[in-house]
Design a protein around this motif. Structure first.
Motif, PDB file in Angstrom:
ATOM      1  N   ASP A 227      35.424  50.025  29.812  1.00 39.97           N
ATOM      2  CA  ASP A 227      36.245  51.239  29.773  1.00 39.97           C
ATOM      3  C   ASP A 227      37.725  50.900  29.863  1.00 39.97           C
ATOM      4  O   ASP A 227      38.547  51.457  29.123  1.00 39.97           O
ATOM      5  N   VAL A 228      38.069  50.001  30.767  1.00 36.47           N
ATOM      6  CA  VAL A 228      39.469  49.602  30.912  1.00 36.47           C
ATOM      7  C   VAL A 228      39.949  48.893  29.654  1.00 36.47           C
ATOM      8  O   VAL A 228      41.088  49.095  29.199  1.00 36.47           O
ATOM      9  N   GLY A 229      39.090  48.072  29.053  1.00 34.77           N
ATOM     10  CA  GLY A 229      39.475  47.400  27.817  1.00 34.77           C
ATOM     11  C   GLY A 229      39.750  48.385  26.692  1.00 34.77           C
ATOM     12  O   GLY A 229      40.695  48.204  25.904  1.00 34.77           O
ATOM     13  N   GLY A 230      38.934  49.455  26.594  1.00 40.13           N
ATOM     14  CA  GLY A 230      39.187  50.478  25.587  1.00 40.13           C
ATOM     15  C   GLY A 230      40.501  51.198  25.812  1.00 40.13           C
ATOM     16  O   GLY A 230      41.214  51.518  24.856  1.00 40.13           O
ATOM     17  N   LEU A 231      40.863  51.455  27.076  1.00 36.23           N
ATOM     18  CA  LEU A 231      42.137  52.101  27.370  1.00 36.23           C
ATOM     19  C   LEU A 231      43.310  51.170  27.076  1.00 36.23           C
ATOM     20  O   LEU A 231      44.373  51.623  26.633  1.00 36.23           O
ATOM     21  N   GLU A 232      43.138  49.898  27.328  1.00 36.44           N
ATOM     22  CA  GLU A 232      44.213  48.954  27.046  1.00 36.44           C
ATOM     23  C   GLU A 232      44.514  48.873  25.553  1.00 36.44           C
ATOM     24  O   GLU A 232      45.674  48.678  25.158  1.00 36.44           O
ATOM     25  N   ARG A 233      43.497  49.029  24.723  1.00 33.42           N
ATOM     26  CA  ARG A 233      43.727  48.999  23.274  1.00 33.42           C
ATOM     27  C   ARG A 233      44.470  50.242  22.791  1.00 33.42           C
ATOM     28  O   ARG A 233      45.172  50.192  21.793  1.00 33.42           O
ATOM     29  N   GLN A 234      44.315  51.360  23.510  1.00 32.41           N
ATOM     30  CA  GLN A 234      45.012  52.594  23.157  1.00 32.41           C
ATOM     31  C   GLN A 234      46.225  52.751  24.077  1.00 32.41           C
ATOM     32  O   GLN A 234      46.227  53.554  25.009  1.00 32.41           O
ATOM     33  N   ARG A 235      47.252  52.000  23.822  1.00 30.24           N
ATOM     34  CA  ARG A 235      48.397  51.946  24.729  1.00 30.24           C
ATOM     35  C   ARG A 235      49.189  53.249  24.753  1.00 30.24           C
ATOM     36  O   ARG A 235      49.916  53.507  25.702  1.00 30.24           O
ATOM     37  N   ARG A 236      49.069  54.074  23.733  1.00 28.47           N
ATOM     38  CA  ARG A 236      49.805  55.330  23.729  1.00 28.47           C
ATOM     39  C   ARG A 236      49.101  56.402  24.563  1.00 28.47           C
ATOM     40  O   ARG A 236      49.691  57.441  24.866  1.00 28.47           O
ATOM     41  N   THR A 237      47.863  56.176  24.942  1.00 28.78           N
ATOM     42  CA  THR A 237      47.097  57.166  25.695  1.00 28.78           C
ATOM     43  C   THR A 237      47.495  57.142  27.167  1.00 28.78           C
ATOM     44  O   THR A 237      47.515  56.083  27.798  1.00 28.78           O
ATOM     45  N   ARG A 238      47.768  58.301  27.726  1.00 27.28           N
ATOM     46  CA  ARG A 238      48.063  58.455  29.145  1.00 27.28           C
ATOM     47  C   ARG A 238      46.843  59.084  29.826  1.00 27.28           C
ATOM     48  O   ARG A 238      46.372  60.144  29.411  1.00 27.28           O
ATOM     49  N   VAL A 239      46.359  58.427  30.882  1.00 29.63           N
ATOM     50  CA  VAL A 239      45.132  58.839  31.557  1.00 29.63           C
ATOM     51  C   VAL A 239      45.479  59.336  32.956  1.00 29.63           C
ATOM     52  O   VAL A 239      46.156  58.632  33.722  1.00 29.63           O
ATOM     53  N   TYR A 240      45.004  60.529  33.305  1.00 30.41           N
ATOM     54  CA  TYR A 240      45.258  61.128  34.615  1.00 30.41           C
ATOM     55  C   TYR A 240      43.955  61.058  35.419  1.00 30.41           C
ATOM     56  O   TYR A 240      42.925  61.609  35.011  1.00 30.41           O
TER      57      TYR A 240
ATOM     58  N   TRP B  14      44.497  46.835  35.958  1.00 30.03           N
ATOM     59  CA  TRP B  14      45.030  47.677  34.874  1.00 30.03           C
ATOM     60  C   TRP B  14      46.176  48.542  35.396  1.00 30.03           C
ATOM     61  O   TRP B  14      47.197  48.717  34.716  1.00 30.03           O
ATOM     62  N   LEU B  15      46.034  49.094  36.610  1.00 28.15           N
ATOM     63  CA  LEU B  15      47.106  49.882  37.202  1.00 28.15           C
ATOM     64  C   LEU B  15      48.325  49.026  37.506  1.00 28.15           C
ATOM     65  O   LEU B  15      49.465  49.498  37.401  1.00 28.15           O
ATOM     66  N   LYS B  16      48.093  47.773  37.874  1.00 27.71           N
ATOM     67  CA  LYS B  16      49.202  46.879  38.189  1.00 27.71           C
ATOM     68  C   LYS B  16      49.973  46.459  36.939  1.00 27.71           C
ATOM     69  O   LYS B  16      51.207  46.346  36.970  1.00 27.71           O
ATOM     70  N   ASN B  17      49.274  46.230  35.856  1.00 25.84           N
ATOM     71  CA  ASN B  17      49.894  45.627  34.681  1.00 25.84           C
ATOM     72  C   ASN B  17      50.262  46.622  33.597  1.00 25.84           C
ATOM     73  O   ASN B  17      51.074  46.304  32.719  1.00 25.84           O
ATOM     74  N   ALA B  18      49.692  47.808  33.612  1.00 20.64           N
ATOM     75  CA  ALA B  18      49.956  48.802  32.573  1.00 20.64           C
ATOM     76  C   ALA B  18      50.630  50.025  33.181  1.00 20.64           C
ATOM     77  O   ALA B  18      50.644  50.208  34.394  1.00 20.64           O
ATOM     78  N   SER B  19      51.191  50.848  32.312  1.00 18.18           N
ATOM     79  CA  SER B  19      51.854  52.092  32.747  1.00 18.18           C
ATOM     80  C   SER B  19      51.217  53.298  32.069  1.00 18.18           C
ATOM     81  O   SER B  19      51.897  54.265  31.749  1.00 18.18           O
ATOM     82  N   GLN B  20      49.919  53.249  31.885  1.00 17.16           N
ATOM     83  CA  GLN B  20      49.212  54.316  31.179  1.00 17.16           C
ATOM     84  C   GLN B  20      48.686  55.397  32.110  1.00 17.16           C
ATOM     85  O   GLN B  20      48.137  56.384  31.635  1.00 17.16           O
ATOM     86  N   CYS B  21      48.845  55.225  33.418  1.00 13.05           N
ATOM     87  CA  CYS B  21      48.351  56.210  34.387  1.00 13.05           C
ATOM     88  C   CYS B  21      49.552  56.822  35.122  1.00 13.05           C
ATOM     89  O   CYS B  21      50.036  56.263  36.109  1.00 13.05           O
ATOM     90  N   PRO B  22      50.061  57.967  34.665  1.00 16.27           N
ATOM     91  CA  PRO B  22      51.248  58.550  35.296  1.00 16.27           C
ATOM     92  C   PRO B  22      51.043  58.947  36.749  1.00 16.27           C
ATOM     93  O   PRO B  22      52.010  58.989  37.514  1.00 16.27           O
ATOM     94  N   ASP B  23      49.809  59.270  37.156  1.00 24.02           N
ATOM     95  CA  ASP B  23      49.557  59.691  38.538  1.00 24.02           C
ATOM     96  C   ASP B  23      48.921  58.571  39.356  1.00 24.02           C
ATOM     97  O   ASP B  23      48.114  58.837  40.260  1.00 24.02           O
ATOM     98  N   ALA B  24      49.281  57.316  39.065  1.00 23.60           N
ATOM     99  CA  ALA B  24      48.688  56.176  39.769  1.00 23.60           C
ATOM    100  C   ALA B  24      48.967  56.235  41.268  1.00 23.60           C
ATOM    101  O   ALA B  24      48.143  55.798  42.078  1.00 23.60           O
ATOM    102  N   ALA B  25      50.111  56.784  41.668  1.00 22.57           N
ATOM    103  CA  ALA B  25      50.444  56.858  43.090  1.00 22.57           C
ATOM    104  C   ALA B  25      49.546  57.824  43.851  1.00 22.57           C
ATOM    105  O   ALA B  25      49.503  57.783  45.087  1.00 22.57           O
ATOM    106  N   LEU B  26      48.815  58.687  43.154  1.00 19.89           N
ATOM    107  CA  LEU B  26      47.943  59.666  43.806  1.00 19.89           C
ATOM    108  C   LEU B  26      46.502  59.197  43.915  1.00 19.89           C
ATOM    109  O   LEU B  26      45.672  59.914  44.472  1.00 19.89           O
TER     110      LEU B  26
END
Length: 373
Positions: free
Chosen positions: A236-249, A267-279
């Motif tokens: 699942d994480v690999g699929g999200l990494e391939r879609q770098r424009r996708t933002r996941v909440y 994935w949370l450490k290295n990517a910025s695809q989760c805008p609500d990572a702090a929550l």
């Protein structure tokens, strides 16, 4: 006289011709009159049909200026059979639809709502969506099915919605229908989808498989807030990494902060695809409840260390078991000597107690004390 007679004959011939022409014109006018009546009747019928097609459905409020038809709970129920052709926004709430049947939004004459761009079906107790349910909405951009109770979703439920941009399914999917939803989303008709909302559905994993996620090249936002997701696997994480424009909440999910969270953690450490990572918070184990996922230490989610600890505990248990087994074997092999040793100790203790008893009896007799004096 002859001239006069000839002139009179000419006049009579002209009169006859004039009368014949007049009668022909009258016949022409008489024949053309029904044609005009037929044309007028046809135009009246067309106008009546147009007015009937543009009429507002029962228990609905219509605004042709904004192109909105809003039908709320009232005397009527179900999907309206005749919706004006100019409708661009159709809102149905509290209508107790229950099932969206095939061609539910197609007019009785088979025509489609070509102008419709927004369809809101929130709060209608919809339980099933059949194949081709939205076939009459070829240019739909937004579909809201939130706050329903979908138990059955056909594989072709979203068939024909090739221009759909936003699909809202918040608090509408029962857990048993999650697999059916995944099949319907992966059918290939929603390739232009930009936003997919699936909040509050108690999902244990994303409904989009890595393979189907690759087909959503234009997906910008995937909302999975307030579900039952405990972790995301490597696929699942690999699929999200391939879609770098996708933002996941992913906020308000009960994450288990252990070894299985390693892929999501990095994935949370290295990517910025989760805008609500702090929550994102840990729900398990108890020692880490309430901690932010981002604040975990790498060793907290290191599968190698966890495996080594498990192996070490197993090895320690095996060693202790061997020691106990050896001890039991020694006791068994020396059972005779141990028995004699125990008997000797018992005899020695008995002799010693008899001596103490004899001395006590002597010291307690007063006559023996006078004799000694």
């Amino acid at each position: 006289m002859r001239m006069h007679e000839g002139g009179s004959e000419k006049i009579s011939v002209c009169a006859r011709r004039a009368n014949a022409h007049t009668r022909a014109e009258m016949r022409t006018r008489a024949c053309s009159q029904p044609r005009r009546l037929c044309v007028l009747a046809s135009w009246a019928a067309l106008l009546a049909c147009a007015r009937a097609d543009n009429a507002c459905p029962p228990a609905c409020a219509c605004s042709q200026d904004s192109g909105t038809v809003s039908c709320h709970a009232g005397g009527a129920s179900g999907v309206p059979t005749r919706v004006p052709a100019w409708t661009s926004t159709l809102i149905l709430r509290g209508r107790n639809v229950t099932t969206l049947q095939r061609g539910a939004f197609t007019a009785p004459n088979g025509s489609a709502l070509d102008e419709a761009a927004t369809l809101s079906l929130s709060g209608n107790l919809i339980r099933a969506v059949e194949s081709d349910a939205f076939a009459g909405l070829p240019h739909l951009h937004l579909l809201d099915l939130s706050h329903n109770q979908l138990e059955r979703v056909s594989d072709g439920a979203f068939k024909g919605l090739r221009e759909l941009r936003t699909l809202c399914l918040n608090e509408s999917i029962v857990p048993e229908a999650a697999g059916q939803l995944a099949a319907a989303l992966g059918a290939g008709d929603l390739r232009d989808l930009h936003r997919l909302e699936l909040a509050g559905n108690r999902l244990r994993s994303p409904p989009l498989t890595p393979a189907s996620l690759d087909a959503f090249q234009l997906l910008h936002q995937l909302v999975l807030v307030n579900n039952s997701i405990r972790s995301l696997g490597r696929e699942d994480v690999g699929g999200l990494e391939r879609q770098r424009r996708t933002r996941v909440y992913l906020a308000r999910n009960p994450f288990r902060c252990a070894c299985e969270l390693e892929a999501l953690y990095w994935w949370l450490k290295n990517a910025s695809q989760c805008p609500d990572a702090a929550l994102l918070r840990c729900a398990e184990p108890e020692a880490r409840r309430g901690l932010q996922v981002e604040q975990l230490r790498p060793e907290d989610v290191d599968c190698l260390n966890e495996n080594l600890e498990a192996v070490s505990y197993v090895f320690l248990g095996i060693v202790l078991a061997l020691i106990g087994l050896v001890f039991l074997m020694v006791l068994y092999l020396n059972r005779g000597g141990i028995k004699r040793w125990l008997n000797n100790i018992r005899e020695a203790c008995r002799d010693q107690m008899e001596v103490y008893h004899y001395r006590y009896e002597q010291d307690s007799d007063p006559r023996l004390a006078n004799v000694a004096v």
